[in-house]
Design a protein around this motif. Structure first.
Motif, PDB file in Angstrom:
ATOM      1  N   VAL A  25     -11.533  20.122  20.834  1.00  0.00           N
ATOM      2  CA  VAL A  25     -11.765  21.264  19.948  1.00  0.00           C
ATOM      3  C   VAL A  25     -13.146  21.097  19.324  1.00  0.00           C
ATOM      4  O   VAL A  25     -13.397  20.137  18.589  1.00  0.00           O
ATOM      5  CB  VAL A  25     -10.693  21.380  18.852  1.00  0.00           C
ATOM      6  CG1 VAL A  25     -11.037  22.505  17.873  1.00  0.00           C
ATOM      7  CG2 VAL A  25      -9.320  21.616  19.472  1.00  0.00           C
ATOM      8  N   VAL A  26     -14.040  22.030  19.626  1.00  0.00           N
ATOM      9  CA  VAL A  26     -15.400  22.013  19.094  1.00  0.00           C
ATOM     10  C   VAL A  26     -15.469  23.014  17.944  1.00  0.00           C
ATOM     11  O   VAL A  26     -15.362  24.222  18.158  1.00  0.00           O
ATOM     12  CB  VAL A  26     -16.426  22.383  20.179  1.00  0.00           C
ATOM     13  CG1 VAL A  26     -17.844  22.312  19.617  1.00  0.00           C
ATOM     14  CG2 VAL A  26     -16.284  21.473  21.395  1.00  0.00           C
ATOM     15  N   ILE A  27     -15.639  22.505  16.724  1.00  0.00           N
ATOM     16  CA  ILE A  27     -15.845  23.378  15.564  1.00  0.00           C
ATOM     17  C   ILE A  27     -17.341  23.663  15.519  1.00  0.00           C
ATOM     18  O   ILE A  27     -18.136  22.840  15.065  1.00  0.00           O
ATOM     19  CB  ILE A  27     -15.352  22.718  14.262  1.00  0.00           C
ATOM     20  CG1 ILE A  27     -13.908  22.244  14.399  1.00  0.00           C
ATOM     21  CG2 ILE A  27     -15.477  23.705  13.100  1.00  0.00           C
ATOM     22  CD1 ILE A  27     -13.398  21.473  13.194  1.00  0.00           C
ATOM     23  N   ASP A  28     -17.721  24.813  16.017  1.00  0.00           N
ATOM     24  CA  ASP A  28     -19.133  25.132  16.237  1.00  0.00           C
ATOM     25  C   ASP A  28     -19.901  25.089  14.913  1.00  0.00           C
ATOM     26  O   ASP A  28     -19.540  25.763  13.948  1.00  0.00           O
ATOM     27  CB  ASP A  28     -19.237  26.530  16.856  1.00  0.00           C
ATOM     28  CG  ASP A  28     -20.499  26.727  17.655  1.00  0.00           C
ATOM     29  OD1 ASP A  28     -21.582  26.366  17.165  1.00  0.00           O
ATOM     30  OD2 ASP A  28     -20.407  27.239  18.782  1.00  0.00           O
ATOM     31  N   GLY A  29     -20.956  24.267  14.883  1.00  0.00           N
ATOM     32  CA  GLY A  29     -21.806  24.212  13.706  1.00  0.00           C
ATOM     33  C   GLY A  29     -21.283  23.357  12.573  1.00  0.00           C
ATOM     34  O   GLY A  29     -21.745  23.504  11.438  1.00  0.00           O
ATOM     35  N   PHE A  30     -20.367  22.429  12.838  1.00  0.00           N
ATOM     36  CA  PHE A  30     -19.763  21.635  11.756  1.00  0.00           C
ATOM     37  C   PHE A  30     -20.387  20.235  11.728  1.00  0.00           C
ATOM     38  O   PHE A  30     -19.831  19.283  12.269  1.00  0.00           O
ATOM     39  CB  PHE A  30     -18.247  21.559  11.934  1.00  0.00           C
ATOM     40  CG  PHE A  30     -17.537  20.930  10.760  1.00  0.00           C
ATOM     41  CD1 PHE A  30     -17.650  21.465   9.499  1.00  0.00           C
ATOM     42  CD2 PHE A  30     -16.742  19.801  10.935  1.00  0.00           C
ATOM     43  CE1 PHE A  30     -17.001  20.885   8.414  1.00  0.00           C
ATOM     44  CE2 PHE A  30     -16.082  19.220   9.870  1.00  0.00           C
ATOM     45  CZ  PHE A  30     -16.208  19.764   8.606  1.00  0.00           C
ATOM     46  N   GLY A  31     -21.530  20.114  11.112  1.00  0.00           N
ATOM     47  CA  GLY A  31     -22.208  18.829  10.998  1.00  0.00           C
ATOM     48  C   GLY A  31     -21.731  18.028   9.816  1.00  0.00           C
ATOM     49  O   GLY A  31     -21.128  18.556   8.877  1.00  0.00           O
ATOM     50  N   VAL A  32     -22.041  16.726   9.848  1.00  0.00           N
ATOM     51  CA  VAL A  32     -21.616  15.831   8.763  1.00  0.00           C
ATOM     52  C   VAL A  32     -22.800  15.076   8.170  1.00  0.00           C
ATOM     53  O   VAL A  32     -22.650  13.990   7.648  1.00  0.00           O
ATOM     54  CB  VAL A  32     -20.518  14.848   9.236  1.00  0.00           C
ATOM     55  CG1 VAL A  32     -19.219  15.572   9.504  1.00  0.00           C
ATOM     56  CG2 VAL A  32     -20.964  14.060  10.472  1.00  0.00           C
ATOM     57  N   GLY A  33     -23.973  15.677   8.205  1.00  0.00           N
ATOM     58  CA  GLY A  33     -25.139  15.060   7.579  1.00  0.00           C
ATOM     59  C   GLY A  33     -26.320  14.987   8.529  1.00  0.00           C
ATOM     60  O   GLY A  33     -26.166  14.808   9.735  1.00  0.00           O
TER      61      GLY A  33
END
Length: 395
Positions: A7-15
């Motif tokens: 599952v790719v949550i498009d645009g969900f970066g963590v820093g």
């Protein structure tokens, strides 16, 4: 029966990655996850409800007061650098599935106007510059331009109003451009604008000029049609085709259905998060082995629109779907991999993707405890983990 779901949550970066400020210095402070959580706590008066992401170990990758830092699920957690230049959905997914996009050519349309214009005219189209700018008007109806929704020079677009022309006509123009384009992706985009397309032409970073899809109303007005035409690559070495050759049924959902090549795959293109999740759950419920790759696009759209409230709603909806997937993937050997393709900080102050690390959260029934994975140098590690889960031989 072994089921592997990405599952790719498009645009969900963590820093932000260390080189995030090379193009836009302000992006060194990008943090899609953290800034979104902070905004929603202030706006809603409560934390976002993300119990599934917490149980999958997001709080171990991105320590934040609103994320659980412990979990009883058998998970492996880490984060990945992107492994390709810029921050781009197409390059991100292709890298994730096993292509080498580390040397993607970056070029503004202005540097190739003559070549592109000549190719279009050979194909029977009429071309003209728009007000002397480095942007082509084709057949009086379609704009060929730099993409303003990715780092400058990564992608070019062919954009047209569906009130004036058909998507097939837009796509034909995009295919002609693709044949001579040196960039990673040419994107055909059709939609319904709030006015003449020329009213939404903007200057971007790095000397680019393009049509602003978010400003135009294409995303708001319904009927959006998009097709991604990528740079040449060898899909036979990528995860979906490797799985299909091994006899594993492949399902591609959401944007993944548009941009990943795999002839035998069942495809469910969808934008609405509810539809993406429904198709993903249906594929997991089907009997037998399975590889499912799903992209949640509405998170990325909220980032482009700089709408953290909407982004928060989408993320809570995704979390509910992830909880259902965890409940279904309960057989030893099953895997649920949750990740992203880049960042898209909805509080950063611009509508571009942001160059961030992404989470790599792996639910692994049949294993014990929590494993901490070192930072991966590339999104290719996600595909490698999925391939290992399916028992596929090295490409």
């Amino acid at each position: 029966m072994t089921r592997t779901v990405v599952v790719v949550i498009d645009g969900f970066g963590v820093g932000a990655m260390p080189d995030a400020g090379a193009l836009r210095p302000g992006d060194l402070g990008a943090d899609t996850c953290g800034h979104l959580l902070d905004h929603c706590r202030a706006a809603l008066g409560r934390p976002l409800r993300l119990p599934a992401l917490g149980a999958l170990g997001l709080g171990l990758v991105h320590p934040h007061r609103d994320l659980a830092t412990g979990t009883r699920l058998p998970v492996a957690v880490g984060r990945a650098a992107l492994g390709y230049p810029g921050a781009d959905t197409y390059a991100g997914h292709q890298t994730m599935m096993g292509a080498d996009f580390s040397r993607v050519t970056v070029a503004r349309l202005a540097e190739h106007l003559d070549e592109v214009g000549a190719a279009l005219e050979r194909a029977g189209h009429r071309t003209a510059l728009l007000d002397g700018r480095p942007l082509l008007v084709v057949d009086g109806a379609v704009l060929v331009h730099d993409s303003l929704e990715a780092d400058p020079g990564i992608n070019w677009n062919a954009s047209g109003s569906l009130d004036e022309t058909s998507f097939d006509a837009i796509l034909a123009i995009a295919r002609t451009v693709r044949a001579v384009a040196p960039v990673a992706r040419v994107i055909a985009v059709g939609g319904h604008a709030d006015g003449p397309l020329r009213d939404f032409v903007r200057e971007g970073d790095g000397g680019t000029v393009g049509f602003s899809t978010p400003a135009s109303g294409f995303y708001r007005n319904g009927g959006l049609a998009v097709q991604h035409l990528g740079a040449p690559l060898d899909p036979t070495r990528q995860l979906p085709q490797r799985a299909a050759r091994a006899g594993v049924p492949v399902t591609l959902v959401g944007k993944a259905a548009d941009i990943l090549a795999c002839e035998p795959a069942v495809r469910h293109p969808a934008v609405a998060t509810s539809e993406v999740l429904a198709h993903t759950l249906d594929a997991v419920r089907a009997p037998g082995d399975a590889l499912v790759v799903a992209n949640v696009q509405e998170s990325d759209l909220a980032g482009h629109q700089q709408d953290p409230d909407r982004y928060g709603e989408v993320l809570e909806q995704v979390d509910t779907g992830l909880a259902a997937l965890v409940g279904l993937l309960d057989t030893p050997g099953d895997r649920l991999l949750v990740t992203a393709d880049h960042g898209n900080d909805p509080t950063i102050g611009h509508g571009y993707h942001t160059r961030e690390y992404v989470p790599v959260l792996v639910h692994r029934p049949g294993e014990r405890g929590v494993a901490r994975m070192p930072d991966a140098a590339s999104l290719a590690e996600v595909g490698a983990l999925a391939a290992d889960a399916l028992g596929l031989k090295a490409a």
